[in-house]
Enzyme design. Structure first.
Site, short mmCIF file in Angstrom:
data_model
loop_
_atom_site.label_atom_id
_atom_site.label_comp_id
_atom_site.label_asym_id
_atom_site.label_seq_id
_atom_site.Cartn_x
_atom_site.Cartn_y
_atom_site.Cartn_z
N GLU A 192 -7.26 -6.96 -10.48
CA GLU A 192 -6.90 -6.90 -9.17
C GLU A 192 -7.94 -5.84 -8.73
OE1 GLU A 192 -3.52 -4.27 -8.41
OE2 GLU A 192 -2.85 -6.07 -7.12
N LYS A 234 10.54 8.93 -4.51
CA LYS A 234 9.23 9.55 -4.36
C LYS A 234 8.22 8.47 -3.85
CE LYS A 234 5.57 9.78 -7.12
NZ LYS A 234 4.56 9.92 -5.87
N CYS A 258 0.02 -6.64 -1.95
CA CYS A 258 -0.02 -7.08 -3.23
C CYS A 258 -0.08 -8.74 -3.12
CB CYS A 258 1.11 -6.73 -3.96
SG CYS A 258 2.67 -7.22 -3.11
P1 NAD Z 1 0.27 3.11 -8.14
O1 NAD Z 1 0.73 2.28 -9.39
O2 NAD Z 1 -1.04 4.03 -8.47
O3 NAD Z 1 1.32 4.29 -7.51
C1 NAD Z 1 2.59 3.78 -7.13
C2 NAD Z 1 3.69 5.12 -7.17
O4 NAD Z 1 3.60 5.35 -8.42
C3 NAD Z 1 3.20 6.24 -6.55
O5 NAD Z 1 4.30 6.86 -6.05
C4 NAD Z 1 2.60 7.06 -7.69
O6 NAD Z 1 2.56 8.25 -7.55
C5 NAD Z 1 3.64 6.60 -8.82
N1 NAD Z 1 3.10 6.75 -10.26
C6 NAD Z 1 1.82 6.74 -10.63
N2 NAD Z 1 1.80 7.13 -12.02
C7 NAD Z 1 3.20 7.41 -12.16
C8 NAD Z 1 3.62 7.83 -13.74
N3 NAD Z 1 2.85 7.44 -14.59
N4 NAD Z 1 4.90 7.91 -13.48
C9 NAD Z 1 5.77 7.53 -12.28
N5 NAD Z 1 5.22 7.47 -11.10
C10 NAD Z 1 3.71 7.10 -11.34
O7 NAD Z 1 0.07 2.09 -7.20
P2 NAD Z 1 -0.49 2.29 -5.87
O8 NAD Z 1 -2.18 2.60 -5.91
O9 NAD Z 1 0.18 3.28 -5.02
O10 NAD Z 1 -0.28 0.85 -5.34
C11 NAD Z 1 -1.26 -0.35 -5.31
C12 NAD Z 1 -0.58 -1.12 -6.21
O11 NAD Z 1 0.66 -1.45 -6.23
C13 NAD Z 1 -1.54 -2.55 -6.36
O12 NAD Z 1 -1.78 -2.87 -7.80
C14 NAD Z 1 -0.55 -3.54 -5.65
O13 NAD Z 1 -0.78 -4.81 -6.25
C15 NAD Z 1 0.84 -2.86 -6.22
N6 NAD Z 1 1.99 -3.46 -5.42
C16 NAD Z 1 2.63 -4.32 -5.93
C17 NAD Z 1 3.57 -5.02 -5.00
C18 NAD Z 1 4.67 -6.11 -5.16
O14 NAD Z 1 5.69 -6.13 -4.52
N7 NAD Z 1 4.60 -6.38 -6.33
C19 NAD Z 1 3.81 -4.25 -3.70
C20 NAD Z 1 3.06 -3.36 -3.17
C21 NAD Z 1 1.81 -3.06 -4.05
O1 6OD Z 2 7.83 -8.23 2.32
C1 6OD Z 2 8.14 -7.71 1.15
O2 6OD Z 2 9.62 -7.71 1.24
C2 6OD Z 2 7.36 -7.23 0.08
N1 6OD Z 2 8.15 -6.55 -0.88
C3 6OD Z 2 6.22 -7.38 0.28
C4 6OD Z 2 5.27 -6.76 -0.70
C5 6OD Z 2 4.05 -6.53 -0.25
C6 6OD Z 2 3.18 -5.92 -1.18
O3 6OD Z 2 2.25 -5.19 -0.86
#
Ligand code: NAD
Ligand code: 6OD
Length: 485
Positions: free
Chosen positions: A389, A177, A287
């Site tokens: 964040e 998804k 992130c």
């Molecule tokens: P989000 O958590 O709002 O959504 C991510 C996904 O989860 C989406 O597909 C969303 O539809 C789904 N989702 C939301 N609520 C849900 C629930 N209750 N049950 C199941 N699925 C659900 O995140 P975002 O706003 O799309 O992305 C930004 C966030 O992601 C930031 O906090 C960022 O730091 C984090 N992030 C972390 C990494 C990492 O590698 N650690 C990488 C990229 C982004």
């Molecule tokens: O480069 C990657 O493999 C990775 N997981 C990056 C994550 C970025 C977060 O926004």
């Protein structure tokens, strides 16, 4: 005429009566109409995945799976420009970035895990027994089963394929998804999977939102064996609760409030270049971005002045313009969130060194999600803007007096994803890097990735590690076989 983005289940593209809009953050225009998967559709997808495991896919050798993964990579490269356009339309990110990072990394993820699964072995232990004949233990790797992949909007294709590729390499069947904000590149990937002959049910795609929608239906589904998720830490908690009933395996890559430390012995040109990248890349929506920058007090004023000049020189523009360095945020809703932090920073007493508002273009971009790159100083470490964040093109810069103080400030966070250290003192680099409470520490660079390395976070930033053998370990279930000789 915007196109339709459908669900992909058991090798077929499936429509739905419930639809939502996929909007371009550059100007608010409609990119596509997305067919939302209801609970019954998610059930069908999980059922299709289960059947695929019982079918030919379950009998494929690692080499056969690897060959298919290479075909997927070929398919992505064959439609490279389509993928780039889809990613840009959904996110507004600069063409230069989509062309050099997001889409090539998508293809590379498939090639890398194809080659890793083809060459990796398993453990074998010989043991003594009292009768002197001995025994042999060896392990085999089985897939976990049906894996739910839930991905975010910031690097939509890179982060979806980062999970899909190892999960498929290990022999699992997938229900994915993508984020509701950015479904277009995932929909193209379903077409590639279809065209290159991935057996029906091995890869299923459902579209929708989180709570009370496809995300929750998938994460709480009893037919799903594991969830691999990238997104916000609070969403990770919700998914953990939903997944608890049938004790699903979980891999979480979550939020961050990453620190950069700039020592007085740093190569300042390099540190400024790197910090501009680590704060403003992808409009701050990575992130791994640095939202807290700690600078030695002796170079603080010069550093802030030079960072300000560079932030103000960033070329904001349409994604298709080759010169563009920074685009809009992903959506108006996300811009409202980031702007609320700009307002909070003022209330908390920050000095706004630059930015703090939204730009005006006098054209249709004023309907988009544009925002100014922003630098804050003067906040106490207890301020919410320093602790939470924000996920936008913004950092707080604070001075430190000693190495010990810098480490303590960097570690004083509920998060622990990534850190960046800028120093020319090799001993200090090693000494400080190991004391940073984070899954990834960069020294004199930022976001330099070797796909063999462990990737993940500590504290609120995640559970587990992916990357290289760590990914294959998560997506596989080892069985030990003990043979008495
Ligand atoms: P989000 O958590 O709002 O959504 C991510 C996904 O989860 C989406 O597909 C969303 O539809 C789904 N989702 C939301 N609520 C849900 C629930 N209750 N049950 C199941 N699925 C659900 O995140 P975002 O706003 O799309 O992305 C930004 C966030 O992601 C930031 O906090 C960022 O730091 C984090 N992030 C972390 C990494 C990492 O590698 N650690 C990488 C990229 C982004
Ligand atoms: O480069 C990657 O493999 C990775 N997981 C990056 C994550 C970025 C977060 O926004």
């Amino acid at each position: 005429m915007p196109h339709d983005i459908k669900n992909y289940i058991a090798g077929e593209f499936i429509t739905s009566t419930c639809r939502f809009d996929d909007v371009n953050p550059v100007d608010g225009s409609l990119v596509a109409v997305v067919h939302e998967a209801d609970r019954a559709t998610v059930d069908k997808a999980v059922q299709a995945a289960r059947e695929a495991l019982d079918g030919p896919w379950g009998l494929f050798s690692a080499a056969e799976r690897a060959a298919l993964l290479h075909k997927i990579a070929d398919g992505i490269e064959g439609r490279f420009d389509d993928f780039v356009s889809a990613e840009i339309a959904d996110t507004g990110k600069p063409l230069a970035q989509a062309r050099t990072l997001d889409i090539p990394r998508g293809a590379a993820n498939f090639r890398f895990f194809a080659s890793l699964v083809s060459t990796s072995g398993t453990e074998c232990f010989e043991m003594g027994t009292t009768d002197g004949a001995g025994a042999l233990n060896y392990s085999i790797q089985k897939p976990l089963g049906v894996v739910g992949v839930i991905s975010p909007w910031n690097l939509p294709f890179l982060l979806l394929t980062w999970k899909l590729a190892p999960a498929m390499a290990a022999g699992n069947a997938i229900v994915a998804k993508p984020s509701e904000e950015t479904p277009a590149s995932a929909a193209l990937l379903a077409e590639v999977m279809h065209d290159v002959g991935i057996p029906p049910g091995v890869f299923n795609l459902v579209n929708g939102f989180g709570p009370d929608s496809a995300g929750e239906f998938l994460t709480s589904h009893r037919g799903v064996d594991a969830i691999t998720f990238t997104g916000e830490s609070s969403t990770g908690s919700a998914i953990m609760r939903a997944a608890a009933d049938n004790v699903k395996a979980l891999s979480f890559e979550l939020g961050g409030k990453n620190a950069a430390i700039v020592f007085d012995d740093a190569d300042l040109d390099q540190a400024i270049d790197g910090t501009v990248r680590s704060v403003f890349s992808n409009c701050g929506q990575v992130c791994l971005c640095s939202e807290r920058v700690y600078v030695h007090e002796s170079i603080f004023d010069e550093f802030v002045e030079r960072l300000k000049d560079r932030a103000e020189a960033l070329r904001m523009g349409r994604p298709e313009d080759e010169q563009t360095e920074i685009g809009p945020l992903v959506s108006i809703a996300h811009r409202d969130k980031v702007l609320s932090y700009y307002a909070l920073a003022r209330e908390e007493g920050a000095d706004i060194v630059t930015g703090g508002g939204i730009p005006s273009f006098g054209d249709e971009r004023d309907n988009g999600a544009w925002i100014e790159p922003t630098i804050l100083t003067g906040l106490p470490e207890s301020a919410r803007c320093v602790r939470e964040e924000i996920f936008g093109p913004v950092c707080h810069v604070a001075p430190f007096a000693s190495e010990e103080q810098a480490i303590a400030m960097a570690n004083d966070s509920a998060y622990g994803l990534a850190g960046a250290i800028w120093t020319t003192n090799l001993s200090r680099a090693h000494r400080v890097a190991r004391q940073i409470e984070a899954g990834i520490v960069w020294v004199n660079t930022w976001y330099l990735r070797d796909l063999r390395t462990p990737f993940g976070g500590v504290k609120l930033s995640g559970i587990g590690r992916e990357g290289g053998i760590h990914s294959l370990a998560f997506y596989s279930e080892p069985t030990n076989i003990c043979i008495k000789l």
